[in-house]
Design an enzyme around this catalytic site. Structure first.
Site, short mmCIF file in Angstrom:
data_model
loop_
_atom_site.label_atom_id
_atom_site.label_comp_id
_atom_site.label_asym_id
_atom_site.label_seq_id
_atom_site.Cartn_x
_atom_site.Cartn_y
_atom_site.Cartn_z
CE1 TYR A 1 51.89 43.66 38.64
CE2 TYR A 1 53.16 44.62 40.44
CZ TYR A 1 52.03 44.62 39.62
OH TYR A 1 51.08 45.59 39.79
CB SER B 1 52.55 49.48 39.35
OG SER B 1 53.11 49.19 40.61
N1 LIG Z 1 46.78 46.60 44.65
C1 LIG Z 1 48.01 46.99 44.46
O1 LIG Z 1 48.83 47.02 45.38
C2 LIG Z 1 48.42 47.48 43.09
C3 LIG Z 1 49.49 48.38 43.01
C4 LIG Z 1 49.88 48.84 41.75
C5 LIG Z 1 49.22 48.43 40.62
N2 LIG Z 1 48.18 47.54 40.72
C6 LIG Z 1 47.50 47.15 39.48
O2 LIG Z 1 46.14 47.50 39.58
C7 LIG Z 1 45.37 46.71 38.66
C8 LIG Z 1 44.12 46.23 39.35
O3 LIG Z 1 44.49 45.40 40.43
P1 LIG Z 1 43.77 45.46 41.86
O4 LIG Z 1 44.79 45.92 42.83
O5 LIG Z 1 42.46 46.12 41.77
O6 LIG Z 1 43.65 43.87 42.12
P2 LIG Z 1 42.40 42.89 42.13
O7 LIG Z 1 41.43 43.31 43.18
O8 LIG Z 1 42.99 41.52 42.21
O9 LIG Z 1 41.73 43.11 40.71
C9 LIG Z 1 42.35 42.64 39.53
C10 LIG Z 1 41.35 42.68 38.40
O10 LIG Z 1 42.01 42.25 37.20
C11 LIG Z 1 41.20 41.27 36.59
N3 LIG Z 1 41.99 40.30 35.81
C12 LIG Z 1 43.03 39.54 36.23
N4 LIG Z 1 43.42 38.73 35.23
C13 LIG Z 1 42.61 38.99 34.17
C14 LIG Z 1 42.49 38.46 32.85
N5 LIG Z 1 43.29 37.49 32.38
N6 LIG Z 1 41.54 38.99 32.03
C15 LIG Z 1 40.71 39.95 32.47
N7 LIG Z 1 40.75 40.46 33.70
C16 LIG Z 1 41.70 39.98 34.55
C17 LIG Z 1 40.47 40.58 37.72
O11 LIG Z 1 39.24 40.05 37.24
P3 LIG Z 1 38.94 38.50 36.97
O12 LIG Z 1 39.85 37.70 37.86
O13 LIG Z 1 37.49 38.37 37.31
O14 LIG Z 1 39.20 38.33 35.53
C18 LIG Z 1 40.17 41.76 38.64
O15 LIG Z 1 38.96 42.39 38.27
C19 LIG Z 1 46.32 45.62 38.16
O16 LIG Z 1 46.78 45.96 36.88
C20 LIG Z 1 47.46 45.67 39.17
O17 LIG Z 1 48.68 45.22 38.60
C21 LIG Z 1 47.77 47.06 41.93
#
Ligand SMILES: NC(=O)c1ccc[n+]([C@@H]2O[C@H](COP(=O)([O-])OP(=O)(O)OC[C@H]3O[C@@H](n4cnc5c(N)ncnc54)[C@H](OP(=O)(O)O)[C@@H]3O)[C@@H](O)[C@H]2O)c1
Length: 284
Positions: free
Chosen positions: A150, A137
């Site tokens: 976080y 991130s």
């Molecule tokens: N969106 C942003 O602004 C942003 C910015 C920087 C980095 N990120 C990172 O990007 C990654 C993906 O996030 P996203 O933005 O795509 O958010 P998202 O739409 O909420 O997706 C998060 C994914 O992680 C999975 N997950 C959460 N807890 C889990 C667990 N205990 N075991 C297995 N899977 C789990 C969820 O699946 P289930 O709930 O079905 O398990 C979901 O598929 C994360 O690592 C996040 O920190 C996001």
């Protein structure tokens, strides 16, 4: 059924956001056996219809991670790429977030990644090839009040990823990090929901309020997951990938600007922005 022509990829966090869109793009491009993993398998039925193989995997469970990776090796005999992407954000002041929640944040974002890496790496070393893509991130490089726990997990991911990149370089395995800024996925609802649920002592209330407003605003204006998923596809498929993909404008610019100013100036800027947002009338 095994299709020996195709490469094999495991994507964690494939039920939503970046992971889901990247899985869709790889399926559409062809040439990949896509294993899509997450806890909510019902959210991956659409991917399954498009040809993905779905795995129920909570990355906080060693049993589920090892069973999932074991299945891929049994079915395909190899793993060419891993997108280790499962994660979520725990927003709240350092003192206010309950310890169990801090531990769970690390169980998923850091130790979850450790579990998946430990399951996948022996096979990739044996193959003398592989691609490991880690979702870090922008906050793997910066931190502000309200997102300290976080951001600390993403700092850990970045530090671990740099070490791993060097350790496996001569074994034919590339390690690539993805650094998105704020992006509209399922992420903000979870992180901001957490901020609302945390009980903040009175001393922190104005910070929590201002931080929540600033972040809600940032997410309202933020881009969708397209540019990040495109970078993830590049990171997985490019013959010579970059070491890091910064996938949004804020991720490209903000850490550079902050490197130019002093810590004290940064603190003053954050505190005044947060307090101003807290005082704003009619804010959402
Ligand atoms: N969106 C942003 O602004 C942003 C910015 C920087 C980095 N990120 C990172 O990007 C990654 C993906 O996030 P996203 O933005 O795509 O958010 P998202 O739409 O909420 O997706 C998060 C994914 O992680 C999975 N997950 C959460 N807890 C889990 C667990 N205990 N075991 C297995 N899977 C789990 C969820 O699946 P289930 O709930 O079905 O398990 C979901 O598929 C994360 O690592 C996040 O920190 C996001």
């Amino acid at each position: 059924m095994k299709n020996s022509e195709n490469k094999v990829v495991l994507i964690t966090g494939a039920s939503s956001g970046f992971g889901k869109l990247t899985a869709e793009k790889l399926l559409a491009a062809g040439g990949w056996e896509v294993y899509a993993a997450s806890r909510r398998i019902e959210k991956m039925r659409g991917l399954e219809k498009k040809g993905a193989r779905v795995i129920k995997m909570d990355v906080a469970s060693s049993k589920e991670v090892n069973a999932g990776v074991g299945r891929i090796i049994r079915e395909q005999g190899r793993i060419d790429a891993l997108l280790s992407n499962a994660g979520y954000g725990t927003y709240g002041m350092i003192e206010s977030v309950p310890l169990e929640e801090i531990l769970h944040q690390y169980e998923v974002n850091v130790f979850g990644m450790a579990r998946v890496l430990k399951a996948v790496l022996p096979r990739m070393r044996k193959q003398r090839s592989g691609r490991i893509v880690l979702t870090a991130s922008m906050v793997s490089r910066i931190s502000t009040l309200g997102l300290g726990w976080y951001a600390s997990t993403k700092h850990a991911v970045r530090a671990m990823g740099i070490a791993l990149r060097q350790e496996v370089k001569e074994l034919g395995i590339d390690v690539v990090m993805i650094e998105p800024g704020a992006v509209k996925t399922g992420f903000d609802a979870v992180a901001l929901g957490m901020l609302r649920r945390v009980k903040h002592p009175g001393d922190y209330k104005k910070y929590a309020k201002g931080f929540g407003r600033l972040l809600s605003d940032a997410y309202r204006r933020s881009p969708g997951p397209e540019s990040t998923a495109d970078c993830m596809v590049k990171a997985i498929t490019a013959a010579k990938p970059k070491t890091v993909y910064k996938t949004t404008i804020d991720a490209k610019v903000i850490p550079r600007v902050l490197a130019l100013i002093t810590d004290k100036l940064f603190d003053r800027f954050v505190l005044s922005s947060v307090k101003k947002a807290a005082k704003k009338k009619n804010a959402g």
